[in-house]
Scaffold this active site. Structure first.
Site, PDB file in Angstrom:
ATOM      1  N   LYS A 231      -5.666  -1.866  -2.879  1.00 22.61           N
ATOM      2  CA  LYS A 231      -7.080  -1.666  -2.131  1.00 22.61           C
ATOM      3  C   LYS A 231      -7.747  -3.206  -1.902  1.00 22.61           C
ATOM      4  CE  LYS A 231      -7.097   3.152  -1.703  1.00 22.61           C
ATOM      5  NZ  LYS A 231      -7.235   3.915  -0.783  1.00 22.61           N
TER       6      LYS A 231
ATOM      7  N   ASN B 164      -5.478   7.291   7.167  1.00 21.54           N
ATOM      8  CA  ASN B 164      -5.621   6.833   5.826  1.00 21.54           C
ATOM      9  C   ASN B 164      -7.103   5.991   5.638  1.00 21.54           C
ATOM     10  OD1 ASN B 164      -5.461   4.987   3.365  1.00 21.54           O
ATOM     11  ND2 ASN B 164      -3.419   6.067   3.333  1.00 21.54           N
TER      12      ASN B 164
ATOM     13  N   ARG C 144      -5.651  10.377 -11.152  1.00 22.72           N
ATOM     14  CA  ARG C 144      -5.049  11.041  -9.905  1.00 22.72           C
ATOM     15  C   ARG C 144      -4.681   9.908  -8.959  1.00 22.72           C
ATOM     16  NH1 ARG C 144      -5.569  10.139  -5.309  1.00 22.72           N
ATOM     17  NH2 ARG C 144      -7.548  11.040  -4.523  1.00 22.72           N
TER      18      ARG C 144
ATOM     19  N   TYR D 176       0.760  -1.194  -0.321  1.00 22.97           N
ATOM     20  CA  TYR D 176       0.024  -0.065   0.074  1.00 22.97           C
ATOM     21  C   TYR D 176       0.925   1.215  -0.002  1.00 22.97           C
ATOM     22  CZ  TYR D 176      -4.385   2.351   1.198  1.00 22.97           C
ATOM     23  OH  TYR D 176      -5.334   3.316   1.259  1.00 22.97           O
TER      24      TYR D 176
ATOM     25  N   ASN E 272      -0.678  11.643  -0.108  1.00 20.22           N
ATOM     26  CA  ASN E 272       0.242  10.415  -0.395  1.00 20.22           C
ATOM     27  C   ASN E 272       1.048  10.472  -1.818  1.00 20.22           C
ATOM     28  OD1 ASN E 272      -0.924   8.701   2.279  1.00 20.22           O
ATOM     29  ND2 ASN E 272      -2.815   8.618   0.928  1.00 20.22           N
TER      30      ASN E 272
ATOM     31  N   GLU F 235     -12.002   4.738  -7.171  1.00 20.91           N
ATOM     32  CA  GLU F 235     -10.729   5.202  -6.498  1.00 20.91           C
ATOM     33  C   GLU F 235      -9.700   6.003  -7.438  1.00 20.91           C
ATOM     34  OE1 GLU F 235      -9.987   3.931  -3.311  1.00 20.91           O
ATOM     35  OE2 GLU F 235      -8.605   5.361  -3.193  1.00 20.91           O
ATOM     36  N   ASP F 236      -9.273   7.071  -6.957  1.00 25.70           N
ATOM     37  CA  ASP F 236      -8.191   8.050  -7.627  1.00 25.70           C
ATOM     38  C   ASP F 236      -8.695   8.194  -9.113  1.00 25.70           C
ATOM     39  OD1 ASP F 236      -7.017   7.615  -5.143  1.00 25.70           O
ATOM     40  OD2 ASP F 236      -5.169   6.730  -6.146  1.00 25.70           O
TER      41      ASP F 236
ATOM     42  N   ASP G 281     -14.154   6.177  -2.600  1.00 23.31           N
ATOM     43  CA  ASP G 281     -13.195   6.171  -1.353  1.00 23.31           C
ATOM     44  C   ASP G 281     -12.498   7.618  -1.049  1.00 23.31           C
ATOM     45  OD1 ASP G 281     -11.867   4.681   0.564  1.00 23.31           O
ATOM     46  OD2 ASP G 281     -10.279   4.568  -0.642  1.00 23.31           O
ATOM     47  N   ASP G 282     -11.904   8.085  -2.184  1.00 21.25           N
ATOM     48  CA  ASP G 282     -11.185   9.321  -1.713  1.00 21.25           C
ATOM     49  C   ASP G 282     -12.162  10.592  -1.392  1.00 21.25           C
ATOM     50  OD1 ASP G 282      -8.766   8.550  -2.774  1.00 21.25           O
ATOM     51  OD2 ASP G 282     -10.052   8.053  -4.624  1.00 21.25           O
TER      52      ASP G 282
HETATM   53  N1  LIG Z   1      -5.125   9.929   3.477  1.00 16.63           N
HETATM   54  C1  LIG Z   1      -6.042   9.617   2.851  1.00 16.63           C
HETATM   55  O1  LIG Z   1      -6.530   8.515   3.189  1.00 16.63           O
HETATM   56  C2  LIG Z   1      -6.186  10.034   1.470  1.00 16.63           C
HETATM   57  C3  LIG Z   1      -5.237  11.026   1.020  1.00 16.63           C
HETATM   58  N2  LIG Z   1      -5.476  11.689  -0.201  1.00 16.63           N
HETATM   59  C4  LIG Z   1      -4.472  12.501  -0.988  1.00 16.63           C
HETATM   60  O2  LIG Z   1      -5.063  13.912  -1.197  1.00 16.63           O
HETATM   61  C5  LIG Z   1      -4.318  14.376  -2.187  1.00 16.63           C
HETATM   62  C6  LIG Z   1      -5.277  15.516  -2.791  1.00 16.63           C
HETATM   63  O3  LIG Z   1      -6.200  14.527  -3.679  1.00 16.63           O
HETATM   64  P1  LIG Z   1      -7.368  15.402  -4.218  1.00 16.63           P
HETATM   65  O4  LIG Z   1      -8.420  16.070  -3.419  1.00 16.63           O
HETATM   66  O5  LIG Z   1      -8.094  14.370  -5.235  1.00 16.63           O
HETATM   67  O6  LIG Z   1      -6.354  16.111  -5.354  1.00 16.63           O
HETATM   68  P2  LIG Z   1      -6.772  17.478  -6.052  1.00 16.63           P
HETATM   69  O7  LIG Z   1      -5.764  17.627  -7.077  1.00 16.63           O
HETATM   70  O8  LIG Z   1      -8.348  17.572  -6.626  1.00 16.63           O
HETATM   71  O9  LIG Z   1      -6.769  18.743  -5.013  1.00 16.63           O
HETATM   72  C7  LIG Z   1      -5.658  19.309  -4.531  1.00 16.63           C
HETATM   73  C8  LIG Z   1      -6.087  20.734  -3.933  1.00 16.63           C
HETATM   74  O10 LIG Z   1      -4.943  21.187  -3.343  1.00 16.63           O
HETATM   75  C9  LIG Z   1      -4.662  22.474  -3.753  1.00 16.63           C
HETATM   76  N3  LIG Z   1      -2.933  22.696  -3.550  1.00 16.63           N
HETATM   77  C10 LIG Z   1      -2.137  22.074  -4.310  1.00 16.63           C
HETATM   78  N4  LIG Z   1      -0.949  22.514  -3.787  1.00 16.63           N
HETATM   79  C11 LIG Z   1      -1.226  23.588  -2.801  1.00 16.63           C
HETATM   80  C12 LIG Z   1      -0.495  24.232  -1.959  1.00 16.63           C
HETATM   81  N5  LIG Z   1       0.876  24.279  -2.020  1.00 16.63           N
HETATM   82  N6  LIG Z   1      -1.062  24.839  -1.066  1.00 16.63           N
HETATM   83  C13 LIG Z   1      -2.552  25.259  -0.979  1.00 16.63           C
HETATM   84  N7  LIG Z   1      -3.047  24.197  -1.737  1.00 16.63           N
HETATM   85  C14 LIG Z   1      -2.491  23.442  -2.463  1.00 16.63           C
HETATM   86  C15 LIG Z   1      -5.207  22.490  -5.119  1.00 16.63           C
HETATM   87  O11 LIG Z   1      -5.334  23.923  -5.425  1.00 16.63           O
HETATM   88  C16 LIG Z   1      -6.390  21.725  -4.925  1.00 16.63           C
HETATM   89  O12 LIG Z   1      -7.417  22.505  -4.682  1.00 16.63           O
HETATM   90  C17 LIG Z   1      -3.561  13.317  -2.780  1.00 16.63           C
HETATM   91  O13 LIG Z   1      -2.135  13.576  -2.402  1.00 16.63           O
HETATM   92  C18 LIG Z   1      -3.972  12.245  -2.168  1.00 16.63           C
HETATM   93  O14 LIG Z   1      -2.878  11.236  -2.058  1.00 16.63           O
HETATM   94  C19 LIG Z   1      -6.660  11.370  -1.190  1.00 16.63           C
HETATM   95  C20 LIG Z   1      -7.354  10.482  -0.638  1.00 16.63           C
HETATM   96  C21 LIG Z   1      -7.175   9.636   0.922  1.00 16.63           C
HETATM   97  C1  LIG Z   2      -5.185   6.758   0.490  1.00 11.14           C
HETATM   98  C2  LIG Z   2      -5.779   7.096  -1.121  1.00 11.14           C
HETATM   99  O1  LIG Z   2      -6.913   6.715  -1.316  1.00 11.14           O
HETATM  100  C3  LIG Z   2      -5.058   8.221  -1.926  1.00 11.14           C
HETATM  101  O2  LIG Z   2      -4.053   8.727  -1.299  1.00 11.14           O
HETATM  102  O3  LIG Z   2      -5.578   8.508  -2.840  1.00 11.14           O
HETATM  103 MG   LIG Z   3      -7.192   7.160  -3.321  1.00 16.03          MG
END
Ligand SMILES: NC(=O)C1=CN([C@@H]2O[C@H](COP(=O)(O)OP(=O)(O)OC[C@H]3O[C@@H](n4cnc5c(N)ncnc54)[C@H](O)[C@@H]3O)[C@@H](O)[C@H]2O)C=CC1
Ligand SMILES: CC(=O)C(=O)O
Ligand SMILES: [Mg+2]
Length: 542
Positions: free
Chosen positions: A170, A447, A152, A99, A403, A241-242, A264-265
């Protein structure tokens, strides 16, 4: 639910080559006789325990995590029970390999480390044929599908068909932590092309070498996929997902009331973050409904959390408007405020009347107790941001959810150092414990892996017809309640990974209860006790 007996006629080399039934050197003398294995194995009869140790010995000998990933995938292909036993017994060591973070590297290099196909690939040329070609999949009773279009992948951007590593990873967690039998799991890649030019120019790239399908043609393909799944596998739950943010929301809104599915996201991440916030309240002593939360990032992960927090605040007695006003978002262009041009629909509810501001100014003005990063932007939580949070909060709550590790907004060590060890920190990818002022702080892993296995298991156990917001709120509550006081004292807002199977079970039972209460469960038998659900779970022991 051990399924150790091979079907009649599966003998000899065919049995050794069947990952579902293969036990390799652990076949007993008697089994060797019965299954025509004599002569095909070395003399010693091993045990699954010894085989597990052998795998760990080999794994630890490798120089790089990506090599460990390759070893584990090969094991999954040849002996899946051993793979899951290793994963469950050495979860802290193995989870980061199958993962995040290693799966991120594996996706980047997917075409270069490719050995054998796994999962189901659908391309634009399959339009009109999806139902028919699903017949090529050998399993008839698919219950759990994780599908991506690779646009993504974690915080790594558009990885095209290389993103298949994510549904595979997953689903491995679904089997390990929710006990969904591997044969009921289907990883799907909607390979609609990629806009990642480097991939399209890579001679080894394995996906469709064309720009991404967009618009009506894209939606028609996904519509056909969902309809084909509903016909072919009427009991299956689809986990999106993603997908890139606009599509993630578009697809969720399109299918959530028509199919058994969730994103999921958006929704799983929301529940894990909300659980972390609930748990943090136990340490800070602050009432949940009095919190103000600032999000850095306003994509689907961040606003998904915002939406569920709002839902939870309303459940706690606030009006929707009061709830929304506690939630603020900043993105690359600064604080999201009313009047900003070109706001996406998911951002509009949170664009409050205020003057534009950078992040530091926003923190000073709003005085949030909680800062949640979902930016995909490494280092987005710089020293000044953390110090500002720490200057207005005795125990600032800081989540760096992006991530893999290389994309985290800050590291655990930075969050603790810049807050003099006062931050309550969680991250999407794991960080090692940090020694601060003679005390070991153990950051928890925020996560969605803490949520989706339980949601899926609960939905399947009661034959849910839809996945509701109430289920995610309930999952968050159950997860937060599972955090022991000792975990909190050590700084973690989540239970240890070793408890993931038990936590998933508790979430599953609670989700099934919600489904019955909301009239969203089809199963006639209302027995949703944890022990009943446990008995349905796949057990990898031979
Ligand atoms: N921990 C977890 O379980 C999960 C983590 N994530 C993580 O969340 C992240 C974002 O995913 P999404 O929302 O789908 O992406 P996205 O690309 O739709 O959104 C990213 C956002 O961050 C903003 N952004 C980028 N750089 C920035 C900065 N330096 N300062 C302020 N804002 C900034 C962008 O303007 C945008 O609004 C990914 O890295 C993903 O791995 C996603 C799902 C689950
Ligand atoms: C953990 C997860 O789903 C993500 O980073 O997209
Ligand atoms: Mg994801």
């Amino acid at each position: 639910m051990a399924n150790s007996r091979p079907p009649a006629g599966l003998t000899g080399l065919a049995l050794l080559n069947n990952s579902q039934y293969n036990k390799s050197t652990a076949f007993t003398e008697d089994e060797r006789e019965r299954f025509k294995l004599r002569g095909l194995l070395p003399a010693a009869v091993s045990s699954q325990r010894l085989q597990t140790e052998l795998i760990m010995e080999n794994l630890r000998r490798k120089a790089y995590d990506i090599e460990r990933y390759i070893l584990l995938m090969a094991l999954q292909q040849r002996n899946e029970r051993l793979f899951y036993r290793v994963l469950l017994e050495y979860i802290e060591e193995i989870m980061p390999l199958v993962y995040t973070p290693t799966v991120g590297q594996a996706c980047r290099e997917f075409a270069h480390i490719f050995r054998q196909p796994r999962g189901f690939y659908i391309t634009p040329t399959d339009r009109g044929d999806i139902f028919d070609i699903l017949d090529n999949w050998p399993e008839r009773d698919v219950r759990m599908i994780v599908v991506t279009d690779g646009e993504r992948i974690l915080g790594l951007g558009d990885l095209g068909a290389n993103g298949m590593g994510i549904p595979i990873g997953k689903l491995a967690l679904y089997t390990a932590f929710a006990g969904i039998p591997p044969a009921q799991c289907l990883p799907v890649m909607l390979d609609v092309g990629t806009d990642n030019q480097m991939l399209r120019e890579d001679p080894l790239y394995l996906g469709t070498r064309q720009p991404r399908l967009r618009g009506a043609d894209y939606l028609a393909l996904v519509d056909e996929f969902v309809a084909a799944v509903q016909l072919r596998y009427p009991r299956a739950l689809i986990q999106f997902e993603d997908f890139l943010t606009p599509n993630a929301y578009t697809l969720l809104n399109r299918y959530r009331n028509k199919a058994l599915c969730f994103n999921d996201d958006i929704q799983g991440t929301a529940a894990v973050a909300l659980a972390g916030v609930f748990a943090a309240c136990r340490t800070t002593g602050k009432a949940f409904e009095t919190l103000k939360i600032l999000f850095l990032g306003a994509g689907s992960a961040a606003t998904g959390i915002g939406d569920l927090v709002q839902f939870a605040l309303v459940a706690a007695g606030l009006t929707p408007d009061q709830a929304r006003k506690r939630l603020w978002f900043a993105d690359v262009d600064g604080l999201l405020v009313a009047g900003r041009e070109g706001l996406a629909p998911h951002n509009r509810p949170y664009a409050h009347d205020a003057s534009p501001a950078g992040v530091i100014e926003a923190i000073e003005r709003i005085k949030p107790q909680v800062l949640i990063g979902a930016t995909g932007s490494p280092g987005a939580f710089g020293e000044r941001i953390i110090r500002t949070m720490a200057s207005i909060n005795e125990r600032p709550v800081i989540f760096a959810l992006s991530n893999p590790t290389e994309r985290a907004e800050c590291s655990a060590e930075q969050a603790y150092r810049w807050s003099e060890g006062r931050a309550l920190f969680a991250s999407g990818s794991p960080f090692a414990p940090v020694l601060m002022n003679g005390k070991t702080l153990k950051p928890g892993q925020g996560n969605n892996a803490y949520i989706f296995p339980g949601i899926g298991l609960g939905a399947l156990a009661c034959q849910a017809t839809r996945i509701s917001d109430e289920m995610f709120l309930k999952a968050a509550e159950v997860l937060a309640d599972s955090v022991a006081d000792d975990d909190l004292r050590q700084g973690s807002l989540y239970p240890p990974l070793s408890q993931l199977r038990e936590v998933s079970l508790k979430i599953a039972a609670a989700v099934a209860e919600v489904a019955y209460r909301q009239g969203l469960a089809k199963a006639a038998d209302r027995d949703i006790r944890i022990e009943t659900i446990r008995a349905m779970m796949y057990d990898p022991v031979y």
